[in-house]
Design a protein around this motif. Structure first.
Motif, PDB file in Angstrom:
ATOM      1  N   VAL A   4      21.291  -3.497  51.470  1.00  0.00           N
ATOM      2  CA  VAL A   4      21.793  -3.298  50.108  1.00  0.00           C
ATOM      3  C   VAL A   4      21.732  -1.824  49.706  1.00  0.00           C
ATOM      4  CG1 VAL A   4      21.421  -3.814  47.671  1.00  0.00           C
ATOM      5  CG2 VAL A   4      21.256  -5.644  49.362  1.00  0.00           C
ATOM      6  N   LEU A   5      20.564  -1.201  49.865  1.00  0.00           N
ATOM      7  CA  LEU A   5      20.414   0.200  49.471  1.00  0.00           C
ATOM      8  C   LEU A   5      21.317   1.094  50.306  1.00  0.00           C
ATOM      9  CD1 LEU A   5      19.144   2.561  47.986  1.00  0.00           C
ATOM     10  CD2 LEU A   5      17.179   2.412  49.516  1.00  0.00           C
ATOM     11  N   LYS A   6      21.343   0.871  51.623  1.00  0.00           N
ATOM     12  CA  LYS A   6      22.138   1.724  52.499  1.00  0.00           C
ATOM     13  C   LYS A   6      23.626   1.590  52.204  1.00  0.00           C
ATOM     14  CE  LYS A   6      22.335   3.077  57.348  1.00  0.00           C
ATOM     15  NZ  LYS A   6      21.839   2.779  58.703  1.00  0.00           N
ATOM     16  N   ASN A   7      24.094   0.369  51.971  1.00  0.00           N
ATOM     17  CA  ASN A   7      25.513   0.166  51.657  1.00  0.00           C
ATOM     18  C   ASN A   7      25.889   0.800  50.323  1.00  0.00           C
ATOM     19  OD1 ASN A   7      25.937  -1.236  54.038  1.00  0.00           O
ATOM     20  ND2 ASN A   7      25.607  -3.245  53.101  1.00  0.00           N
ATOM     21  N   LYS A   8      24.995   0.677  49.348  1.00  0.00           N
ATOM     22  CA  LYS A   8      25.250   1.290  48.036  1.00  0.00           C
ATOM     23  C   LYS A   8      25.294   2.810  48.167  1.00  0.00           C
ATOM     24  CE  LYS A   8      23.602  -0.497  44.226  1.00  0.00           C
ATOM     25  NZ  LYS A   8      24.777  -0.592  43.328  1.00  0.00           N
ATOM     26  N   GLY A  90      11.161   1.303  43.895  1.00  0.00           N
ATOM     27  CA  GLY A  90      12.281   1.296  42.964  1.00  0.00           C
ATOM     28  C   GLY A  90      12.684   2.691  42.554  1.00  0.00           C
ATOM     29  N   PHE A  91      11.696   3.566  42.450  1.00  0.00           N
ATOM     30  CA  PHE A  91      11.989   4.953  42.103  1.00  0.00           C
ATOM     31  C   PHE A  91      12.786   5.630  43.204  1.00  0.00           C
ATOM     32  CE2 PHE A  91      10.591   9.473  42.085  1.00  0.00           C
ATOM     33  CZ  PHE A  91      11.155   9.843  40.877  1.00  0.00           C
ATOM     34  N   PHE A  92      12.442   5.351  44.462  1.00  0.00           N
ATOM     35  CA  PHE A  92      13.201   5.937  45.573  1.00  0.00           C
ATOM     36  C   PHE A  92      14.636   5.415  45.577  1.00  0.00           C
ATOM     37  CE2 PHE A  92      14.331   6.160  50.191  1.00  0.00           C
ATOM     38  CZ  PHE A  92      14.360   7.541  50.272  1.00  0.00           C
ATOM     39  N   PHE A  93      14.825   4.135  45.314  1.00  0.00           N
ATOM     40  CA  PHE A  93      16.167   3.562  45.177  1.00  0.00           C
ATOM     41  C   PHE A  93      16.941   4.331  44.102  1.00  0.00           C
ATOM     42  CE2 PHE A  93      19.355   0.818  43.396  1.00  0.00           C
ATOM     43  CZ  PHE A  93      19.758  -0.061  44.394  1.00  0.00           C
ATOM     44  N   PHE A  94      16.275   4.606  42.996  1.00  0.00           N
ATOM     45  CA  PHE A  94      16.890   5.329  41.883  1.00  0.00           C
ATOM     46  C   PHE A  94      17.242   6.759  42.265  1.00  0.00           C
ATOM     47  CE2 PHE A  94      15.900   8.000  38.050  1.00  0.00           C
ATOM     48  CZ  PHE A  94      17.064   7.725  37.340  1.00  0.00           C
ATOM     49  N   LEU A  95      16.334   7.451  42.977  1.00  0.00           N
ATOM     50  CA  LEU A  95      16.614   8.824  43.417  1.00  0.00           C
ATOM     51  C   LEU A  95      17.849   8.868  44.312  1.00  0.00           C
ATOM     52  CD1 LEU A  95      13.134  10.408  44.307  1.00  0.00           C
ATOM     53  CD2 LEU A  95      14.468  10.707  42.218  1.00  0.00           C
ATOM     54  N   ASP A 105      16.362  -5.551  44.185  1.00  0.00           N
ATOM     55  CA  ASP A 105      16.552  -4.290  44.910  1.00  0.00           C
ATOM     56  C   ASP A 105      15.211  -3.696  45.313  1.00  0.00           C
ATOM     57  OD1 ASP A 105      19.341  -4.370  44.620  1.00  0.00           O
ATOM     58  OD2 ASP A 105      19.267  -3.333  42.685  1.00  0.00           O
ATOM     59  N   VAL A 106      14.268  -3.707  44.355  1.00  0.00           N
ATOM     60  CA  VAL A 106      12.947  -3.138  44.615  1.00  0.00           C
ATOM     61  C   VAL A 106      12.250  -3.892  45.745  1.00  0.00           C
ATOM     62  CG1 VAL A 106      10.652  -2.756  43.643  1.00  0.00           C
ATOM     63  CG2 VAL A 106      12.668  -2.280  42.255  1.00  0.00           C
ATOM     64  N   GLU A 107      12.320  -5.197  45.690  1.00  0.00           N
ATOM     65  CA  GLU A 107      11.652  -6.012  46.711  1.00  0.00           C
ATOM     66  C   GLU A 107      12.241  -5.761  48.094  1.00  0.00           C
ATOM     67  OE1 GLU A 107      12.193  -9.881  45.094  1.00  0.00           O
ATOM     68  OE2 GLU A 107      10.500  -9.720  43.695  1.00  0.00           O
ATOM     69  N   GLU A 108      13.549  -5.522  48.160  1.00  0.00           N
ATOM     70  CA  GLU A 108      14.179  -5.262  49.459  1.00  0.00           C
ATOM     71  C   GLU A 108      13.753  -3.918  50.036  1.00  0.00           C
ATOM     72  OE1 GLU A 108      18.347  -5.832  48.755  1.00  0.00           O
ATOM     73  OE2 GLU A 108      18.238  -7.977  49.194  1.00  0.00           O
ATOM     74  N   VAL A 109      13.650  -2.899  49.166  1.00  0.00           N
ATOM     75  CA  VAL A 109      13.176  -1.594  49.643  1.00  0.00           C
ATOM     76  C   VAL A 109      11.713  -1.699  50.062  1.00  0.00           C
ATOM     77  CG1 VAL A 109      12.783   0.822  49.041  1.00  0.00           C
ATOM     78  CG2 VAL A 109      14.826  -0.337  48.199  1.00  0.00           C
ATOM     79  N   ALA A 110      10.915  -2.431  49.262  1.00  0.00           N
ATOM     80  CA  ALA A 110       9.506  -2.604  49.605  1.00  0.00           C
ATOM     81  C   ALA A 110       9.364  -3.290  50.968  1.00  0.00           C
ATOM     82  CB  ALA A 110       8.800  -3.426  48.524  1.00  0.00           C
ATOM     83  N   TYR A 172      18.988   8.928  56.933  1.00  0.00           N
ATOM     84  CA  TYR A 172      18.467   7.872  56.058  1.00  0.00           C
ATOM     85  C   TYR A 172      17.435   7.034  56.812  1.00  0.00           C
ATOM     86  CZ  TYR A 172      18.597   3.302  53.649  1.00  0.00           C
ATOM     87  OH  TYR A 172      18.268   2.117  53.043  1.00  0.00           O
ATOM     88  N   GLU A 173      17.769   6.631  58.027  1.00  0.00           N
ATOM     89  CA  GLU A 173      16.840   5.814  58.811  1.00  0.00           C
ATOM     90  C   GLU A 173      15.549   6.576  59.103  1.00  0.00           C
ATOM     91  OE1 GLU A 173      17.239   2.712  59.383  1.00  0.00           O
ATOM     92  OE2 GLU A 173      19.344   2.508  58.807  1.00  0.00           O
TER      93      GLU A 173
END
Length: 437
Positions: A4-8, A90-95, A105-110, A172-173
């Motif tokens: 999700v994060l990578k595609n966004k 979640g903050f990293f997702f936001f950055l 979203d947060v749970e997926e990044v975690a 990113y990876e």
């Protein structure tokens, strides 16, 4: 594995590229600033020659992350259940995206961080082989660069099949792989160096910040201190030494391990990341001179005046850009007022907050008489039992890696070139100034 994060992020980068390309192609000769001799000699201060959309330092509002002020960020981002502070995930997702993440979203990044958190054994072996009196920042830098062999970007680039528009993908990876490991590496350094090697294993149930506090061996609410500290120190535009060092190294297409190791080295200087421990030392010196007693406002005013008249500065006050109290200071102050209002050292900080700015204004030498982030942060760490000064900058580095990694990913996504400023000679400057014989 969730993408999700990578595609966004991929969607955001591809939508942004035409803006950067047009500015370069059609408006590349438009002037936005003038450079003075003072700026050339004075460390390139305030020269507008870097680009980042992730954070901006507003002189009157402080740091803005993706357009939001610090109070807005702390309010809007999803918070850890039972805690006061947002998830670092979640903050990293936001950055990266500029979007406020959902709890999903947060749970997926975690979950991504948890999958990637295992540190190669050779890193721990290398750290154990270093002398115990090695500085923890040197240990952190060495640990990070030792993992360069893990770089996905390096391997794919070496194979010669990587298109420049895709450089951001393995970066990113690499970034997620490194960020996931930093809490374990940093806490290992702390426990190995200061706690006789009594290592505390990771708890897979905990979030990034909470797990760090757990591995450090410091009980609640230090988990919220960690989250707050990492968020507040994550990014500060691109021009400060640590952020710029990371950008500069990455601009040569060095991978994230080289870049973040270099970032750590820049942060280790006394004019940059070591400032918070200098402030705490100074406050403790006052504390000892006063015999542990909290002075009155008048007594503190006299001490400040005596300090200034002796030719010394008041550490923790003033900022190169800000013209008001640093919002990062304010966020930590509010935490202290709630959780440690009666702590003697905090009372000293609180008194200084009240008396120093008017004195500096009266003295007339300070452009900004207000406290910065370093005026507060060391006192909190000390209160919660983290009393090893040298380690404070490691905490700073773990947080700063979030912002620098996010910036480097975007640098690669938008195809920014290698940095290469042009130098001039002193003769040339004297000729420009009209003083050359």
């Amino acid at each position: 594995m969730s993408q999700v994060l990578k595609n966004k992020l991929k969607e955001k980068i591809e939508g942004w590229r035409p803006r950067t390309a047009r500015l370069t192609k059609e408006f590349g000769n438009v002037k936005i600033d003038e450079v003075t001799i003072g700026q050339v000699i004075g460390g390139a201060r305030d020269i507008k020659c870097l680009v980042t959309d992730i954070s901006y330092l507003d002189p009157f509002e402080g740091i803005r992350f993706r357009g939001l002020t610090i109070p807005e960020v702390l309010e809007k981002l999803p918070k850890v259940p039972g805690g006061e502070m947002p998830y670092v995930e979640g903050f990293f997702f936001f950055l990266l995206t500029g979007d406020i993440p959902s709890m999903k979203d947060v749970e997926e990044v975690a979950e991504e961080f948890k999958k990637r958190q295992d540190v190669p054994q050779y890193v721990f072996d290398m750290l154990k082989a270093l002398p115990k009196d090695s500085h923890p920042m040197a240990m952190l830098s060495a640990a990070i660069v030792s993992m360069q062999r893990e770089s996905i970007f390096f391997k794919e680039y070496e194979e010669g099949k990587l298109h420049k528009n895709d450089y951001w993908d393995p970066t990113y990876e690499d970034s997620l792989n490194l960020l996931a490991k930093l809490p374990r590496i940093a806490s290992f350094i702390y426990r190995w160096k200061y706690k006789n090697g009594d290592i505390i294993p990771s708890d897979p149930k905990l979030d990034w910040g909470g797990n760090f506090a757990h591995m450090m061996g410091i009980p609640k609410p230090y988990d919220d201190v960690s989250r707050m500290y990492f968020i507040l120190h994550s990014d500060h535009e691109s021009g400060n030494v640590s952020a710029h060092t990371g950008h500069l190294i990455a601009s040569a297409l060095s991978d994230i391990y080289y870049s973040i190791s270099g970032m750590v080295n820049g942060l280790a200087g006394p004019l940059h990341g070591l400032a918070n421990q200098e402030v705490l030392k100074w406050i403790q010196e006052i504390y000892e001179k006063k015999g542990g007693n909290v002075p009155t406002e008048e007594e503190m005013k006299q001490f400040v005046w005596d300090t200034l008249k002796s030719g010394q500065v008041i550490p923790g006050f003033g900022h190169a850009v800000l013209r008001k109290t640093d919002p990062r200071y304010t966020a930590q102050r509010e935490f202290c007022l709630k959780h440690l209002p009666d702590d003697p050292l905090f009372k000293y900080v609180d008194l200084l907050y009240k008396v120093v700015p008017p004195i500096l204004l009266e003295q007339g030498k300070a452009k900004n008489p207000w406290p910065n982030v370093d005026a507060q942060s060391g006192v909190i760490q000390w209160y919660y039992g983290l009393r090893e000064y040298d380690f404070y900058t490691v905490l700073f580095a773990v947080g700063r890696a979030l912002g620098v990694c996010a910036n480097i990913i975007w640098d690669r996504g938008l195809g920014y070139p290698i940095e290469r400023p042009k130098s001039v000679t002193t003769d040339m400057l004297e000729e420009a100034a009209g003083i050359k014989k």
